[in-house]
Write a protein that holds these residues in place. Structure first.
Motif, PDB file in Angstrom:
ATOM      1  N   ILE A 216       0.736  -1.364   0.133  1.00 29.69           N
ATOM      2  CA  ILE A 216      -0.046  -0.228  -0.019  1.00 29.69           C
ATOM      3  C   ILE A 216       0.845   1.117   0.020  1.00 29.69           C
ATOM      4  O   ILE A 216       0.528   2.298  -0.569  1.00 29.69           O
ATOM      5  CB  ILE A 216      -1.054   0.032   1.413  1.00 29.69           C
ATOM      6  CG1 ILE A 216      -1.909   1.274   0.952  1.00 29.69           C
ATOM      7  CG2 ILE A 216      -0.210   0.165   2.600  1.00 29.69           C
ATOM      8  CD1 ILE A 216      -3.091   0.778   0.023  1.00 29.69           C
ATOM      9  N   GLY A 217       2.078   1.345   0.598  1.00 31.48           N
ATOM     10  CA  GLY A 217       2.687   2.418   1.015  1.00 31.48           C
ATOM     11  C   GLY A 217       3.862   2.801  -0.298  1.00 31.48           C
ATOM     12  O   GLY A 217       4.339   1.703  -0.641  1.00 31.48           O
ATOM     13  N   GLU A 218       4.236   3.866  -0.253  1.00 35.60           N
ATOM     14  CA  GLU A 218       5.377   4.202  -1.248  1.00 35.60           C
ATOM     15  C   GLU A 218       6.778   3.532  -0.768  1.00 35.60           C
ATOM     16  O   GLU A 218       6.986   3.278   0.447  1.00 35.60           O
ATOM     17  CB  GLU A 218       5.513   5.838  -1.178  1.00 35.60           C
ATOM     18  CG  GLU A 218       4.730   6.283  -2.200  1.00 35.60           C
ATOM     19  CD  GLU A 218       4.327   7.710  -2.081  1.00 35.60           C
ATOM     20  OE1 GLU A 218       4.982   8.495  -1.527  1.00 35.60           O
ATOM     21  OE2 GLU A 218       3.019   7.887  -2.457  1.00 35.60           O
ATOM     22  N   GLY A 219       7.491   3.375  -1.428  1.00 34.99           N
ATOM     23  CA  GLY A 219       8.805   2.387  -1.201  1.00 34.99           C
ATOM     24  C   GLY A 219       8.503   1.013  -0.612  1.00 34.99           C
ATOM     25  O   GLY A 219       9.362   0.634   0.013  1.00 34.99           O
ATOM     26  N   GLY A 337      -8.501   3.664   3.823  1.00 34.51           N
ATOM     27  CA  GLY A 337      -8.538   2.569   4.590  1.00 34.51           C
ATOM     28  C   GLY A 337      -8.257   1.152   3.572  1.00 34.51           C
ATOM     29  O   GLY A 337      -7.812   0.283   4.493  1.00 34.51           O
ATOM     30  N   TYR A 338      -8.415   1.137   2.534  1.00 37.81           N
ATOM     31  CA  TYR A 338      -7.824   0.014   1.843  1.00 37.81           C
ATOM     32  C   TYR A 338      -6.313  -0.297   2.116  1.00 37.81           C
ATOM     33  O   TYR A 338      -5.659   0.774   2.272  1.00 37.81           O
ATOM     34  CB  TYR A 338      -8.097   0.479   0.419  1.00 37.81           C
ATOM     35  CG  TYR A 338      -7.567  -0.809  -0.428  1.00 37.81           C
ATOM     36  CD1 TYR A 338      -8.475  -1.865  -0.653  1.00 37.81           C
ATOM     37  CD2 TYR A 338      -6.627  -0.722  -1.280  1.00 37.81           C
ATOM     38  CE1 TYR A 338      -7.931  -3.016  -1.492  1.00 37.81           C
ATOM     39  CE2 TYR A 338      -6.004  -1.683  -1.906  1.00 37.81           C
ATOM     40  CZ  TYR A 338      -6.713  -2.855  -2.021  1.00 37.81           C
ATOM     41  OH  TYR A 338      -6.459  -4.024  -3.007  1.00 37.81           O
ATOM     42  N   THR A 343     -15.339   2.898   3.183  1.00 38.62           N
ATOM     43  CA  THR A 343     -16.739   3.232   2.853  1.00 38.62           C
ATOM     44  C   THR A 343     -17.034   3.328   1.411  1.00 38.62           C
ATOM     45  O   THR A 343     -16.282   4.209   0.907  1.00 38.62           O
ATOM     46  CB  THR A 343     -17.084   4.118   3.657  1.00 38.62           C
ATOM     47  OG1 THR A 343     -16.531   4.146   5.013  1.00 38.62           O
ATOM     48  CG2 THR A 343     -18.643   4.627   3.952  1.00 38.62           C
ATOM     49  N   ASN A 344     -18.069   2.779   0.744  1.00 39.13           N
ATOM     50  CA  ASN A 344     -18.305   2.897  -0.496  1.00 39.13           C
ATOM     51  C   ASN A 344     -19.242   4.312  -0.685  1.00 39.13           C
ATOM     52  O   ASN A 344     -19.718   4.573   0.259  1.00 39.13           O
ATOM     53  CB  ASN A 344     -18.977   1.700  -1.137  1.00 39.13           C
ATOM     54  CG  ASN A 344     -17.920   0.731  -1.228  1.00 39.13           C
ATOM     55  OD1 ASN A 344     -16.931   0.825  -1.457  1.00 39.13           O
ATOM     56  ND2 ASN A 344     -18.619  -0.563  -1.266  1.00 39.13           N
ATOM     57  N   GLY A 345     -19.779   4.348  -2.076  1.00 40.64           N
ATOM     58  CA  GLY A 345     -20.348   5.593  -2.272  1.00 40.64           C
ATOM     59  C   GLY A 345     -19.878   6.902  -2.107  1.00 40.64           C
ATOM     60  O   GLY A 345     -20.629   8.006  -2.379  1.00 40.64           O
ATOM     61  N   LYS A 346     -18.499   7.092  -2.389  1.00 35.97           N
ATOM     62  CA  LYS A 346     -18.015   8.388  -2.372  1.00 35.97           C
ATOM     63  C   LYS A 346     -18.092   8.904  -3.783  1.00 35.97           C
ATOM     64  O   LYS A 346     -17.673   8.344  -4.680  1.00 35.97           O
ATOM     65  CB  LYS A 346     -16.600   8.604  -1.884  1.00 35.97           C
ATOM     66  CG  LYS A 346     -16.330   7.815  -0.677  1.00 35.97           C
ATOM     67  CD  LYS A 346     -16.639   8.523   0.644  1.00 35.97           C
ATOM     68  CE  LYS A 346     -16.041   8.010   2.094  1.00 35.97           C
ATOM     69  NZ  LYS A 346     -16.803   8.465   3.092  1.00 35.97           N
ATOM     70  N   PRO A 347     -18.728  10.136  -3.972  1.00 37.65           N
ATOM     71  CA  PRO A 347     -18.656  10.625  -5.299  1.00 37.65           C
ATOM     72  C   PRO A 347     -17.249  11.109  -5.755  1.00 37.65           C
ATOM     73  O   PRO A 347     -16.553  11.384  -5.077  1.00 37.65           O
ATOM     74  CB  PRO A 347     -19.545  12.219  -5.324  1.00 37.65           C
ATOM     75  CG  PRO A 347     -20.234  11.784  -3.646  1.00 37.65           C
ATOM     76  CD  PRO A 347     -19.340  11.096  -3.029  1.00 37.65           C
ATOM     77  N   ILE A 348     -17.194  10.724  -7.116  1.00 34.62           N
ATOM     78  CA  ILE A 348     -15.680  10.839  -7.711  1.00 34.62           C
ATOM     79  C   ILE A 348     -15.940  12.142  -8.879  1.00 34.62           C
ATOM     80  O   ILE A 348     -17.003  11.959  -9.681  1.00 34.62           O
ATOM     81  CB  ILE A 348     -15.548   9.480  -8.791  1.00 34.62           C
ATOM     82  CG1 ILE A 348     -15.380   8.332  -7.720  1.00 34.62           C
ATOM     83  CG2 ILE A 348     -14.028   9.693  -9.338  1.00 34.62           C
ATOM     84  CD1 ILE A 348     -15.494   6.852  -8.476  1.00 34.62           C
ATOM     85  N   SER A 349     -14.967  13.035  -8.726  1.00 31.79           N
ATOM     86  CA  SER A 349     -15.070  13.993  -9.786  1.00 31.79           C
ATOM     87  C   SER A 349     -13.909  14.106 -10.545  1.00 31.79           C
ATOM     88  O   SER A 349     -12.717  13.499 -10.300  1.00 31.79           O
ATOM     89  CB  SER A 349     -15.262  15.307  -9.082  1.00 31.79           C
ATOM     90  OG  SER A 349     -13.995  15.718  -8.235  1.00 31.79           O
TER      91      SER A 349
END
Ligand code: AMP
Ligand code: GLY
Length: 425
Positions: A216-219, A337-338, A343-349
């Motif tokens: 998940i993290g850089e490096g 959190g992944y 949590t799902n359902g977040k609007p994507i712009s």
């Protein structure tokens, strides 16, 4: 051709996008698909755990070819069921998919056909773990035998930790029945490489090499994920090394399976560690990788339908596919959190703007519609992919597109392909 693609992640979006480019395509269906795929194919809800449902869907849609994305339907025998009914399908049979479904089977098979891989011990109970521990130095890799959605591999620093994790797996604590057996492995060092091949059980044709970024993290820090980004570049592998891998790994696997009565048809993902002793196999997957596929298919110039049809029919020509020499980079945008809870359902712009940039494609993974709005619907949400004359330019194009995209909690790695770009400067 009417094509049915099974799955609904970034890999399947890349497959649909590439299949659409074929002049042979008349209609593409994707089950279940996602919000991005819905713009390029007819999406149909389906339960991928139910082979019956998949067969019924094919009877309704009459596809000329079905292409399977994820491992689950393959390991449940979807290919066997389709073929029994005379339905053309791209993917390995249940027996062949065992290479991914059981790490113990894969290790024993590799030993039988003399394919280089880490030393290992298969343990069925705590007593066998204690015995095997004496054979390994630390760190040790502990693997659940069965499918565990990326949670089944732990690198343990001490013997105590190895023993605790192995015992927990055997007690079905965090991987369920996948932990009925565990595989202990020597910990290999080196750089990882995703080497994918297409095969109809006889001919073996390599795809261009790619590299995933699993942590998940850089490096390369923090927990493992499904993959936070990938790139594909010819510089990942010399032609001599590719020939070696084909001769000593890819061919023996396909030929070895056939000699044991299993014809492998589909794509075989060979996860390699490039060690000081040469390439060694870490794992097999019986499907396209995700997000490697997004980067790899970006470079494909051959007609994907021709290729998949030849694999399914057993007529794959033993000649190289055509590829763009330009490297490609895929940056995964994930939910906050992944790989833990999110949590799902977040609007994507910002999607429209990103889509308009040249040499860029935004592949959807975990997205859905909520009214007219595209919202998040999974851990890995988008795979922003770009190509360029150099790896550096491909990466900067991908990151430029990422800049304009927003959703609450969005996280991504800023160092996809950076190690390789740094090496060349
Ligand atoms: P697997 O699901 O078997 O591919 O394992 C997931 C990840 O664990 C791999 O991509 C590697 O980063 C790591 N891994 C697996 N096996 C080994 C090994 N024998 N030595 C070192 N790392 C490993
Ligand atoms: N990217 C790793 C996988 O598809 O398993």
């Amino acid at each position: 051709m009417r094509i049915l693609v099974l799955g609904g992640g970034g890999r399947e979006h890349a497959l649909v996008w590439k299949l659409r480019q074929s002049p042979r395509t008349t209609e593409i269906f994707c089950a279940p698909g996602n919000a991005g795929i819905a713009r390029e194919a007819s999406c149909i809800p389906v339960d991928l755990r139910s082979v019956d449902e998949l067969v019924q869907l094919a009877h309704k849609l009459h596809p000329d070819l079905t292409i399977v994305g994820p491992e689950l339907p393959l390991t449940l025998g979807v290919v066997d069921e389709f073929e029994r009914r005379g339905l053309a399908i791209f993917g390995p049979s249940q027996k062949a998919a065992h290479l991914e479904a059981s790490k113990a089977f894969a290790k024993e098979f590799m030993q039988r056909v003399h394919v280089p891989t880490a030393h290992y011990a298969i343990c069925r109970n705590p007593a066998e773990v204690q015995d095997a521990l004496n054979l390994f130095s630390t760190p040790t890799v502990v693997k659940a035998d069965g499918l565990a959605a990326g949670k089944g591999v732990v690198i343990a620093k001490t013997k105590e930790e190895t023993s605790t994790i192995a015992h927990d797996m055997l007690a079905r604590k965090f991987v369920g029945d996948a932990g009925a057996r565990v595989v202990l492995e020597e910990c290999l060092r080196g750089e990882e490489l995703s080497f994918l091949i297409l095969t109809d059980g006889t001919a073996v044709v390599p795809l261009v090499p790619s590299r995933d970024h699993k942590r998940i993290g850089e490096g390369d820090t923090g927990p493992n994920t499904g993959g936070m980004g990938a790139y594909s570049s010819d510089d990942l592998l010399s032609s001599t090394m590719q020939d070696w891998i084909m001769k000593h790994i890819a061919r023996p696997v396909v030929d070895g399976l056939r000699a044991e009565g299993v014809v492998y048809k589909g794509v075989l993902y060979i996860g390699l560690m490039m060690t000081a002793r040469g390439p060694m196999v870490l794992e097999f997957n019986c499907r396209f990788g995700d997000p490697e596929t997004q980067a790899v298919l970006f470079r494909l110039e051959s007609d994907l339908i021709d290729v998949c049809e030849a694999v399914a029919k057993g007529t794959l020509p033993a000649e190289p596919l055509r590829w763009s020499p330009e490297p490609s980079v895929c940056v995964v945008l994930a939910s906050g959190g992944y790989p833990g809870t999110f949590t799902n359902g977040k609007p994507i712009s910002g999607l429209d703007h990103a889509e308009k940039l040249p040499h860029v494609k935004v592949f959807h993974a975990g997205t859905a519609h909520s009214g007219n709005q595209v919202v998040t619907a999974g851990g890995r949400v988008l795979g922003v992919t770009a190509s360029g004359p150099t790896l550096e330019l491909a990466a900067s194009r991908a990151y430029e597109a990422v800049e304009g995209i927003r959703f609450d909690g969005m996280q991504y790695r800023k160092d996809i392909a950076r190690a390789a770009i740094g090496n060349r400067q």
